[in-house]
Design an enzyme around this catalytic site. Sequence first.
Site, mmCIF file in Angstrom:
data_model
loop_
_atom_site.group_PDB
_atom_site.id
_atom_site.type_symbol
_atom_site.label_atom_id
_atom_site.label_comp_id
_atom_site.label_asym_id
_atom_site.label_seq_id
_atom_site.Cartn_x
_atom_site.Cartn_y
_atom_site.Cartn_z
ATOM 1 N N ASP A 149 0.822 -1.216 0.000
ATOM 2 C CA ASP A 149 0.000 0.000 0.000
ATOM 3 C C ASP A 149 0.854 1.263 0.000
ATOM 4 O O ASP A 149 0.476 2.287 -0.559
ATOM 5 C CB ASP A 149 -0.872 0.027 1.267
ATOM 6 C CG ASP A 149 -2.289 -0.435 0.995
ATOM 7 O OD1 ASP A 149 -2.492 -1.185 0.025
ATOM 8 O OD2 ASP A 149 -3.191 -0.050 1.761
ATOM 9 N N ARG A 285 -24.716 6.348 3.753
ATOM 10 C CA ARG A 285 -26.101 6.381 3.279
ATOM 11 C C ARG A 285 -27.038 6.847 4.380
ATOM 12 O O ARG A 285 -27.912 7.688 4.156
ATOM 13 C CB ARG A 285 -26.518 4.989 2.790
ATOM 14 C CG ARG A 285 -25.839 4.557 1.499
ATOM 15 C CD ARG A 285 -25.976 3.086 1.242
ATOM 16 N NE ARG A 285 -25.262 2.297 2.250
ATOM 17 C CZ ARG A 285 -25.044 0.994 2.166
ATOM 18 N NH1 ARG A 285 -25.487 0.325 1.123
ATOM 19 N NH2 ARG A 285 -24.382 0.349 3.106
#
Length: 400
Positions: A149, A285
């Site tokens: 990463d 959401r």
Amino acid sequence: MEILVLNLGSSSIKFKLFDMKENKPLASGLIERIGEEVGQLKIQSHLHHDKQEVKKQLFIKDHASGLLMVREHLTKMGIIKDFDKIDAIGHRVVQGGDKFHAPVLVDEKVMQEIERLSILAPLHNPVNLAGIKFVKTAHPHIPQIAVFDTAFHATMPDFAYMYALPYELYEKYQIRRYGFHGTSHHYVAKEAAKYLHIPYHKFNAITLHLGNGASVAAIKDGKSVDTSMGLTPLEGLIMGTRCGDIDPTVVEYIAQCANKSLEEVMKILNYESGLKGICGDNDARNIETRAKKGDKQAKLAFEMCAYRIKKHIGAYMVALGRVDAIIFTGGMGENYPALRESVCEGLEKLGIALHKPTNDNPGSGIVDLSQPNTKIQVLRIPTDEELEIALQTKRVLEKH
């Protein structure tokens, strides 16, 4: 050539099997809640003639048990005839430190280094290494490649990655900024340059990987020159459960006021802060729905998140001088128009302007969200970290 990509998390295994002739997935899957009473297994075939899917709820003892299930189902579902015929396995490894600036073929020395670097990524490197060890034991002849990463950010200059701490702390303990999500930042930057017909080695961009973990990267001439995460993924943006940038003295102050140990305070900063800390929820959401209904805490969390991203964009525009594109990716970056709109709002004088109808309904794939004739293109690009790991694995394999 068939390459399996493994991404082991603290209690999960994400994987994709690729046919590298066309860079297309043959299968993908996710194993979650490893070690919990009820775990979840989901594997999907992407073969043209057979789109079968397997879903199960069962106890999954550990990562080794999960990897055995992956092997079993890939053969049982007819996706591959023989696991030993896989050409290579690419592993996502979170922390490569100062040692690894590119993907490497795994050997004993590499495994020892990954283990040594676990002190910098205690939740990730040990399980990344567990996956490598499992394959080495069960299938010793299959080449394994570690893709880090941190590697993409190895091109950051020292004035960007150093902390203003006593220099001996860097020399003794490698305390510096490393950055993360490098595979994702690299992938979407390459895709953007291709989409805009700009040679990658001349491409300047600000990439926004926005998910439960989130980071920004400044890319100059195709190379990372700065990023928001630091020694660990805790630094930078406000995230799902991570606080991002704070005054370091806050740690001591919480410990004293709330009578908490250092370990307890760090748990608060990593798992109980960010969006969750402000409004009690880290699901974007739910936060968006609550904010629209007038929930003050949800609105505050949303505004804080967008404002922090906006500040990083401004800082990186100064660092880069010229910016060809702003790129939104990651779960939140790809799927939440309201966040993109809030981040870009007020940046028109800097050459950043969203086309609202397109932003609200962008469709699939790579989409240009910017108004016509704007100075800087705003793009929504779905990330594919597994494909990028597979491509890097293939390149290493071909060199050997």
